[in-house]
Design a protein around this motif. Structure first.
Motif, PDB file in Angstrom:
ATOM      1  N   VAL A 162     -10.540  43.230  41.117  1.00 40.72           N
ATOM      2  CA  VAL A 162     -10.483  44.284  40.091  1.00 40.72           C
ATOM      3  C   VAL A 162      -9.922  43.739  38.792  1.00 40.72           C
ATOM      4  CG1 VAL A 162      -9.580  46.548  39.493  1.00 40.72           C
ATOM      5  CG2 VAL A 162     -10.186  46.041  41.870  1.00 40.72           C
ATOM      6  N   SER A 163     -10.668  43.921  37.711  1.00 39.78           N
ATOM      7  CA  SER A 163     -10.204  43.561  36.366  1.00 39.78           C
ATOM      8  C   SER A 163      -9.614  44.805  35.717  1.00 39.78           C
ATOM      9  CB  SER A 163     -11.372  43.034  35.534  1.00 39.78           C
ATOM     10  OG  SER A 163     -11.039  43.029  34.146  1.00 39.78           O
ATOM     11  N   THR A 164      -8.350  44.710  35.297  1.00 45.76           N
ATOM     12  CA  THR A 164      -7.722  45.870  34.652  1.00 45.76           C
ATOM     13  C   THR A 164      -8.424  46.224  33.340  1.00 45.76           C
ATOM     14  OG1 THR A 164      -6.092  44.376  33.640  1.00 45.76           O
ATOM     15  CG2 THR A 164      -5.464  45.472  35.689  1.00 45.76           C
ATOM     16  N   ASP A 165      -8.926  45.215  32.630  1.00 43.73           N
ATOM     17  CA  ASP A 165      -9.647  45.489  31.376  1.00 43.73           C
ATOM     18  C   ASP A 165     -10.908  46.309  31.656  1.00 43.73           C
ATOM     19  OD1 ASP A 165      -7.785  44.103  29.902  1.00 43.73           O
ATOM     20  OD2 ASP A 165      -8.901  42.214  29.950  1.00 43.73           O
ATOM     21  N   GLU A 166     -11.634  45.918  32.697  1.00 47.92           N
ATOM     22  CA  GLU A 166     -12.841  46.664  33.047  1.00 47.92           C
ATOM     23  C   GLU A 166     -12.498  48.079  33.485  1.00 47.92           C
ATOM     24  OE1 GLU A 166     -16.474  46.621  36.369  1.00 47.92           O
ATOM     25  OE2 GLU A 166     -15.079  44.914  36.211  1.00 47.92           O
ATOM     26  N   LEU A 167     -11.405  48.227  34.251  1.00 43.27           N
ATOM     27  CA  LEU A 167     -10.991  49.552  34.710  1.00 43.27           C
ATOM     28  C   LEU A 167     -10.636  50.442  33.521  1.00 43.27           C
ATOM     29  CD1 LEU A 167     -10.253  51.538  36.939  1.00 43.27           C
ATOM     30  CD2 LEU A 167      -8.000  50.466  37.068  1.00 43.27           C
ATOM     31  N   GLU A 168      -9.889  49.895  32.556  1.00 36.64           N
ATOM     32  CA  GLU A 168      -9.524  50.676  31.376  1.00 36.64           C
ATOM     33  C   GLU A 168     -10.769  51.116  30.605  1.00 36.64           C
ATOM     34  OE1 GLU A 168      -6.375  49.129  28.877  1.00 36.64           O
ATOM     35  OE2 GLU A 168      -5.567  47.990  30.555  1.00 36.64           O
ATOM     36  N   GLU A 169     -11.743  50.215  30.479  1.00 37.78           N
ATOM     37  CA  GLU A 169     -12.971  50.555  29.758  1.00 37.78           C
ATOM     38  C   GLU A 169     -13.727  51.679  30.456  1.00 37.78           C
ATOM     39  OE1 GLU A 169     -14.044  49.603  26.806  1.00 37.78           O
ATOM     40  OE2 GLU A 169     -12.156  48.499  26.607  1.00 37.78           O
ATOM     41  N   ARG A 170     -13.737  51.648  31.796  1.00 34.26           N
ATOM     42  CA  ARG A 170     -14.445  52.691  32.546  1.00 34.26           C
ATOM     43  C   ARG A 170     -13.747  54.041  32.389  1.00 34.26           C
ATOM     44  NH1 ARG A 170     -16.564  50.900  38.396  1.00 34.26           N
ATOM     45  NH2 ARG A 170     -17.218  53.087  38.234  1.00 34.26           N
ATOM     46  N   ILE A 171     -12.420  54.036  32.318  1.00 37.04           N
ATOM     47  CA  ILE A 171     -11.691  55.291  32.105  1.00 37.04           C
ATOM     48  C   ILE A 171     -11.984  55.838  30.709  1.00 37.04           C
ATOM     49  CG2 ILE A 171      -9.396  56.337  31.904  1.00 37.04           C
ATOM     50  CD1 ILE A 171      -8.426  54.380  34.023  1.00 37.04           C
ATOM     51  N   LYS A 172     -12.045  54.955  29.705  1.00 36.45           N
ATOM     52  CA  LYS A 172     -12.302  55.383  28.322  1.00 36.45           C
ATOM     53  C   LYS A 172     -13.703  55.953  28.141  1.00 36.45           C
ATOM     54  CE  LYS A 172      -9.067  52.086  26.217  1.00 36.45           C
ATOM     55  NZ  LYS A 172      -8.950  50.855  25.397  1.00 36.45           N
ATOM     56  N   GLU A 173     -14.596  55.654  29.107  1.00 33.91           N
ATOM     57  CA  GLU A 173     -15.952  56.200  29.009  1.00 33.91           C
ATOM     58  C   GLU A 173     -15.961  57.722  29.129  1.00 33.91           C
ATOM     59  OE1 GLU A 173     -18.307  54.236  31.936  1.00 33.91           O
ATOM     60  OE2 GLU A 173     -18.290  52.296  30.893  1.00 33.91           O
ATOM     61  N   PHE A 174     -14.891  58.298  29.698  1.00 33.87           N
ATOM     62  CA  PHE A 174     -14.787  59.767  29.766  1.00 33.87           C
ATOM     63  C   PHE A 174     -14.217  60.254  28.435  1.00 33.87           C
ATOM     64  CE2 PHE A 174     -14.202  58.295  34.215  1.00 33.87           C
ATOM     65  CZ  PHE A 174     -15.334  58.887  34.772  1.00 33.87           C
ATOM     66  N   GLU A 175     -14.968  59.999  27.358  1.00 34.33           N
ATOM     67  CA  GLU A 175     -14.465  60.207  26.002  1.00 34.33           C
ATOM     68  C   GLU A 175     -14.259  61.678  25.648  1.00 34.33           C
ATOM     69  OE1 GLU A 175     -18.931  59.696  24.050  1.00 34.33           O
ATOM     70  OE2 GLU A 175     -17.421  58.158  23.783  1.00 34.33           O
ATOM     71  N   ASP A 176     -14.822  62.576  26.429  1.00 38.77           N
ATOM     72  CA  ASP A 176     -14.587  64.003  26.158  1.00 38.77           C
ATOM     73  C   ASP A 176     -13.157  64.397  26.523  1.00 38.77           C
ATOM     74  OD1 ASP A 176     -17.162  64.325  25.275  1.00 38.77           O
ATOM     75  OD2 ASP A 176     -17.921  65.102  27.185  1.00 38.77           O
ATOM     76  N   TYR A 177     -12.512  63.605  27.386  1.00 41.18           N
ATOM     77  CA  TYR A 177     -11.166  63.933  27.852  1.00 41.18           C
ATOM     78  C   TYR A 177     -10.124  62.883  27.448  1.00 41.18           C
ATOM     79  CZ  TYR A 177     -13.855  66.986  30.958  1.00 41.18           C
ATOM     80  OH  TYR A 177     -14.718  67.921  31.463  1.00 41.18           O
ATOM     81  N   VAL A 178     -10.531  61.618  27.419  1.00 41.62           N
ATOM     82  CA  VAL A 178      -9.568  60.520  27.268  1.00 41.62           C
ATOM     83  C   VAL A 178      -9.525  59.999  25.835  1.00 41.62           C
ATOM     84  CG1 VAL A 178      -8.922  58.206  28.042  1.00 41.62           C
ATOM     85  CG2 VAL A 178      -9.871  59.860  29.681  1.00 41.62           C
ATOM     86  N   GLN A 179      -8.298  59.992  25.279  1.00 42.14           N
ATOM     87  CA  GLN A 179      -8.111  59.392  23.955  1.00 42.14           C
ATOM     88  C   GLN A 179      -7.746  57.917  24.064  1.00 42.14           C
ATOM     89  OE1 GLN A 179      -4.420  59.990  21.945  1.00 42.14           O
ATOM     90  NE2 GLN A 179      -5.417  60.382  19.963  1.00 42.14           N
ATOM     91  N   SER A 180      -6.828  57.599  25.023  1.00 40.95           N
ATOM     92  CA  SER A 180      -6.391  56.212  25.170  1.00 40.95           C
ATOM     93  C   SER A 180      -5.867  55.962  26.579  1.00 40.95           C
ATOM     94  CB  SER A 180      -5.296  55.875  24.150  1.00 40.95           C
ATOM     95  OG  SER A 180      -4.133  56.660  24.392  1.00 40.95           O
ATOM     96  N   VAL A 181      -5.839  54.674  26.943  1.00 48.78           N
ATOM     97  CA  VAL A 181      -5.299  54.249  28.238  1.00 48.78           C
ATOM     98  C   VAL A 181      -4.361  53.072  28.001  1.00 48.78           C
ATOM     99  CG1 VAL A 181      -5.820  53.400  30.561  1.00 48.78           C
ATOM    100  CG2 VAL A 181      -7.449  54.900  29.389  1.00 48.78           C
ATOM    101  N   ASP A 182      -3.153  53.148  28.558  1.00 51.88           N
ATOM    102  CA  ASP A 182      -2.177  52.066  28.406  1.00 51.88           C
ATOM    103  C   ASP A 182      -1.586  51.706  29.760  1.00 51.88           C
ATOM    104  OD1 ASP A 182      -2.105  51.849  25.425  1.00 51.88           O
ATOM    105  OD2 ASP A 182      -1.375  53.920  25.588  1.00 51.88           O
ATOM    106  N   VAL A 183      -1.269  50.431  29.947  1.00 51.52           N
ATOM    107  CA  VAL A 183      -0.588  49.976  31.154  1.00 51.52           C
ATOM    108  C   VAL A 183       0.916  50.152  30.947  1.00 51.52           C
ATOM    109  CG1 VAL A 183      -0.103  48.025  32.671  1.00 51.52           C
ATOM    110  CG2 VAL A 183      -2.392  48.314  31.712  1.00 51.52           C
ATOM    111  N   ALA A 184       1.511  51.091  31.700  1.00 52.39           N
ATOM    112  CA  ALA A 184       2.940  51.368  31.577  1.00 52.39           C
ATOM    113  C   ALA A 184       3.784  50.414  32.409  1.00 52.39           C
ATOM    114  CB  ALA A 184       3.235  52.818  31.981  1.00 52.39           C
ATOM    115  N   ALA A 185       3.247  49.944  33.536  1.00 53.89           N
ATOM    116  CA  ALA A 185       3.990  49.017  34.408  1.00 53.89           C
ATOM    117  C   ALA A 185       2.986  48.215  35.222  1.00 53.89           C
ATOM    118  CB  ALA A 185       4.922  49.768  35.339  1.00 53.89           C
ATOM    119  N   PHE A 186       3.321  46.934  35.452  1.00 56.93           N
ATOM    120  CA  PHE A 186       2.435  46.032  36.191  1.00 56.93           C
ATOM    121  C   PHE A 186       3.300  45.123  37.045  1.00 56.93           C
ATOM    122  CE2 PHE A 186      -0.254  42.508  37.129  1.00 56.93           C
ATOM    123  CZ  PHE A 186      -1.561  42.939  37.017  1.00 56.93           C
ATOM    124  N   ASN A 187       3.172  45.235  38.365  1.00 58.82           N
ATOM    125  CA  ASN A 187       4.004  44.436  39.263  1.00 58.82           C
ATOM    126  C   ASN A 187       3.150  43.778  40.332  1.00 58.82           C
ATOM    127  OD1 ASN A 187       6.861  45.143  38.412  1.00 58.82           O
ATOM    128  ND2 ASN A 187       6.002  47.168  38.764  1.00 58.82           N
TER     129      ASN A 187
END
Length: 216
Positions: free
Chosen positions: A189-214
């Motif tokens: 899983v690429s986090t960049d690809e995952l973020e891009e797929r979430i942003k595709e729901f542009e009617d609902y999503v303004q932005s996506v940020d990684v708050a924590a990564f462990n």
């Protein structure tokens, strides 16, 4: 049933650190009553240098309020504290001549050691590198349907991706963001690809940020 030495001691923290080295939570993929029980037994945050996995787990549970912890999934598994080992016998009590029973016990222990030695020679399974990620997903405004937003996010399916717990956190002016936990296999899983797929729901999503990564 997870069992540890006293979690306020070094031995207990070593065991906990090893136990959660490949886990986000004590039981399953979402926080549960077992996490709250272990959290209360640890009492204070473990040293992140000596016990990185235990510290990561503790900080994750500590990010929830007591009220939110009370809403965690109730599970049948409970955390137990193992009784300390019995003290060794004094040398005066040792039978230097032994007995037939001692010989049988000695042979049994030798056989167990031989079996363990053979097991160690077997090829070990490759360790799968995983990461625990906390995402902040922000909507456009206070009129955005957050229930539908979360449904869209969770509809994303990828090999090596497991969605975890989530909550809504106020950011101001009546707007709330979705804070959601997930576990990924690093090679799949690429986090960049995952973020891009979430942003595709542009009617609902303004932005996506990684708050924590462990790493886990």
């Amino acid at each position: 049933m997870p069992s540890f030495a006293d979690l306020t001691t070094e031995n207990g923290l070593v065991e906990l650190n090893k136990f959660v080295s490949d886990k986000t939570y004590i039981v399953g993929f979402v926080p549960s009553s077992a996490d709250v029980q272990a959290f209360n037994l640890v009492k204070t945050a473990p040293c992140a240098t000596k016990y990185p996995h235990a510290a990561r787990w503790f900080n994750t549970i500590a990010s929830y309020t007591a009220a939110e912890q009370g809403q965690f999934e109730k599970v049948t598994e409970t955390v137990t504290i193992a009784a300390p080992a019995a003290p060794k016998a004094d040398e005066d009590d040792v039978d230097l001549f032994g007995s037939d029973e001692d010989d049988e016990e000695y042979e049994r222990q030798l056989e167990e050691r031989r079996k363990k030695a053979m097991e160690h020679k077997k090829p070990k399974e490759a360790v799968i590198a995983k990461s625990s990620i906390l995402l902040d997903v922000k909507p456009w405004d206070d009129e955005t349907d957050m229930v539908e937003l979360e449904k869209c996010v969770r509809s994303i399916e990828m090999d090596g991706l497991v969605w975890g717990a989530s909550k809504l956190v106020a950011v101001g002016y009546g707007i709330k963001k979705l804070v959601i936990n997930l576990v990924v296999e690093d090679l799949k899983v690429s986090t960049d690809e995952l973020e891009e797929r979430i942003k595709e729901f542009e009617d609902y999503v303004q932005s996506v940020d990684v708050a924590a990564f462990n790493k886990i």
